[in-house]
Write a protein that holds these residues in place. Structure first.
Motif, PDB file in Angstrom:
ATOM      1  N   ASN A  46       0.869  -1.175   0.000  1.00  0.00           N
ATOM      2  CA  ASN A  46       0.000   0.000   0.000  1.00  0.00           C
ATOM      3  C   ASN A  46       0.908   1.229   0.000  1.00  0.00           C
ATOM      4  OD1 ASN A  46      -1.765   2.105   0.434  1.00  0.00           O
ATOM      5  ND2 ASN A  46      -2.883   1.068   2.060  1.00  0.00           N
ATOM      6  N   LEU A  47       0.965   1.887  -1.126  1.00  0.00           N
ATOM      7  CA  LEU A  47       1.860   3.023  -1.288  1.00  0.00           C
ATOM      8  C   LEU A  47       1.024   4.295  -1.456  1.00  0.00           C
ATOM      9  CD1 LEU A  47       4.934   3.396  -1.521  1.00  0.00           C
ATOM     10  CD2 LEU A  47       4.630   3.393  -3.985  1.00  0.00           C
ATOM     11  N   ARG A  48       0.886   5.024  -0.362  1.00  0.00           N
ATOM     12  CA  ARG A  48       0.096   6.261  -0.359  1.00  0.00           C
ATOM     13  C   ARG A  48      -1.294   6.046  -0.972  1.00  0.00           C
ATOM     14  NH1 ARG A  48       5.293   7.571  -0.837  1.00  0.00           N
ATOM     15  NH2 ARG A  48       5.530   7.595  -3.074  1.00  0.00           N
ATOM     16  N   GLY A  49      -1.922   4.937  -0.557  1.00  0.00           N
ATOM     17  CA  GLY A  49      -3.280   4.660  -1.027  1.00  0.00           C
ATOM     18  C   GLY A  49      -3.362   3.844  -2.310  1.00  0.00           C
ATOM     19  N   ASP A  50      -2.251   3.680  -3.015  1.00  0.00           N
ATOM     20  CA  ASP A  50      -2.234   2.855  -4.231  1.00  0.00           C
ATOM     21  C   ASP A  50      -1.741   1.454  -3.882  1.00  0.00           C
ATOM     22  OD1 ASP A  50      -3.081   4.779  -6.059  1.00  0.00           O
ATOM     23  OD2 ASP A  50      -1.035   5.510  -6.426  1.00  0.00           O
ATOM     24  N   ILE A  51      -2.472   0.438  -4.309  1.00  0.00           N
ATOM     25  CA  ILE A  51      -2.030  -0.940  -4.121  1.00  0.00           C
ATOM     26  C   ILE A  51      -1.100  -1.273  -5.288  1.00  0.00           C
ATOM     27  CG2 ILE A  51      -2.750  -3.351  -3.924  1.00  0.00           C
ATOM     28  CD1 ILE A  51      -3.563  -1.472  -1.562  1.00  0.00           C
ATOM     29  N   THR A  52       0.175  -1.491  -4.964  1.00  0.00           N
ATOM     30  CA  THR A  52       1.215  -1.664  -5.976  1.00  0.00           C
ATOM     31  C   THR A  52       1.805  -3.065  -5.911  1.00  0.00           C
ATOM     32  OG1 THR A  52       1.744   0.690  -5.770  1.00  0.00           O
ATOM     33  CG2 THR A  52       3.411  -0.697  -6.802  1.00  0.00           C
ATOM     34  N   PRO A  53       1.782  -3.825  -7.032  1.00  0.00           N
ATOM     35  CA  PRO A  53       2.436  -5.135  -7.055  1.00  0.00           C
ATOM     36  C   PRO A  53       3.950  -4.967  -6.891  1.00  0.00           C
ATOM     37  CG  PRO A  53       1.248  -4.713  -9.123  1.00  0.00           C
ATOM     38  CD  PRO A  53       1.175  -3.478  -8.302  1.00  0.00           C
ATOM     39  N   ILE A  54       4.571  -5.886  -6.149  1.00  0.00           N
ATOM     40  CA  ILE A  54       6.002  -5.803  -5.864  1.00  0.00           C
ATOM     41  C   ILE A  54       6.715  -7.031  -6.422  1.00  0.00           C
ATOM     42  CG2 ILE A  54       7.753  -5.611  -4.042  1.00  0.00           C
ATOM     43  CD1 ILE A  54       5.886  -3.159  -4.232  1.00  0.00           C
ATOM     44  N   ILE A  55       7.777  -6.777  -7.182  1.00  0.00           N
ATOM     45  CA  ILE A  55       8.579  -7.827  -7.826  1.00  0.00           C
ATOM     46  C   ILE A  55       9.985  -7.800  -7.249  1.00  0.00           C
ATOM     47  CG2 ILE A  55       9.719  -8.455  -9.990  1.00  0.00           C
ATOM     48  CD1 ILE A  55       7.350  -7.309 -11.454  1.00  0.00           C
ATOM     49  N   ILE A  82       0.965  -0.159 -16.074  1.00  0.00           N
ATOM     50  CA  ILE A  82       0.985  -0.741 -14.733  1.00  0.00           C
ATOM     51  C   ILE A  82       2.054  -0.085 -13.866  1.00  0.00           C
ATOM     52  CG2 ILE A  82       1.168  -2.907 -13.450  1.00  0.00           C
ATOM     53  CD1 ILE A  82       0.859  -4.305 -16.234  1.00  0.00           C
ATOM     54  N   GLN A  83       1.670   0.302 -12.640  1.00  0.00           N
ATOM     55  CA  GLN A  83       2.659   0.757 -11.663  1.00  0.00           C
ATOM     56  C   GLN A  83       3.125  -0.468 -10.888  1.00  0.00           C
ATOM     57  OE1 GLN A  83       2.362   4.471  -9.276  1.00  0.00           O
ATOM     58  NE2 GLN A  83       2.166   3.084  -7.533  1.00  0.00           N
ATOM     59  N   VAL A  84       4.453  -0.671 -10.834  1.00  0.00           N
ATOM     60  CA  VAL A  84       5.042  -1.848 -10.214  1.00  0.00           C
ATOM     61  C   VAL A  84       6.199  -1.414  -9.326  1.00  0.00           C
ATOM     62  CG1 VAL A  84       6.258  -4.020 -10.688  1.00  0.00           C
ATOM     63  CG2 VAL A  84       4.469  -3.267 -12.224  1.00  0.00           C
ATOM     64  N   MET A 145      -0.362  -8.936 -12.872  1.00  0.00           N
ATOM     65  CA  MET A 145      -0.206  -7.702 -12.097  1.00  0.00           C
ATOM     66  C   MET A 145      -1.509  -6.892 -12.043  1.00  0.00           C
ATOM     67  SD  MET A 145       2.888  -7.290 -11.090  1.00  0.00           S
ATOM     68  CE  MET A 145       4.239  -8.383 -11.268  1.00  0.00           C
ATOM     69  N   LYS A 146      -2.339  -7.051 -13.054  1.00  0.00           N
ATOM     70  CA  LYS A 146      -3.559  -6.252 -13.138  1.00  0.00           C
ATOM     71  C   LYS A 146      -4.697  -6.825 -12.304  1.00  0.00           C
ATOM     72  CE  LYS A 146      -2.579  -4.368 -17.705  1.00  0.00           C
ATOM     73  NZ  LYS A 146      -2.982  -4.330 -19.089  1.00  0.00           N
ATOM     74  N   LYS A 147      -4.538  -8.069 -11.845  1.00  0.00           N
ATOM     75  CA  LYS A 147      -5.637  -8.733 -11.102  1.00  0.00           C
ATOM     76  C   LYS A 147      -5.938  -8.020  -9.816  1.00  0.00           C
ATOM     77  CE  LYS A 147      -4.910 -13.291 -12.983  1.00  0.00           C
ATOM     78  NZ  LYS A 147      -4.376 -14.591 -12.784  1.00  0.00           N
TER      79      LYS A 147
END
Length: 147
Positions: A46-55, A82-84, A145-147
């Motif tokens: 959770n990055l400042r309200g955005d759920i970001t996939p982490i690789i 996509i933000q990753v 990542m989009k799921k």
């Protein structure tokens, strides 16, 4: 015109990505695992309200697993739409590279195959491997990542 590049480290090698694709550099935070994803997808943050996939970029490039330390960073990047987050050993610098210093990527360098490489920059004191972020994930993985 010079290219601005973020320099980061993976397994003692230095890599670079285009600064325009990097939104921010974050310290390691809690990652929520997501079941039934590829092994290198560590979960979401959770990055400042955005759920970001982490690789784990080191794992994605088959360079081993990342040992999290005080230096470990997460590069928040834009790959297409996509933000990753990409886990790296450390983010060390922002540098300008003259495009004339960039050569096509060899078949493999530092254990990373050509499919992920944009080129190699010959700098005064070292070679800098430039990654093509669009190639780091294939279509199937981008869908994951989009799921």
């Amino acid at each position: 015109m010079e290219d601005k590049v973020i320099v980061f480290q993976l397994a003692k090698e230095h890599y670079g990505v285009d600064l325009q694709q990097v939104r921010s550099i974050e310290r390691m935070q809690a990652i929520t695992p997501v079941p039934q994803t590829s092994a290198f997808i560590k979960g979401v943050m959770n990055l400042r309200g955005d759920i970001t996939p982490i690789i784990d970029l080191k794992e994605r490039l088959e360079l081993g697993k990342t040992e999290y330390t005080e230096q470990t960073r997460v590069l928040i990047v834009q790959i297409e739409t996509i933000q990753v987050g990409l886990i790296v050993d450390s983010a060390t610098d922002v540098i300008d590279i003259d495009p004339s210093f960039i050569e096509p990527a060899p078949a493999m360098i530092g254990g990373v195959t050509k499919e992920y490489l944009k080129g190699v920059a010959k700098l005064e004191d070292r070679l800098l491997v430039l990654l093509g972020l669009e190639q780091v994930l294939n279509q199937e993985e981008k869908s994951e990542m989009k799921k």
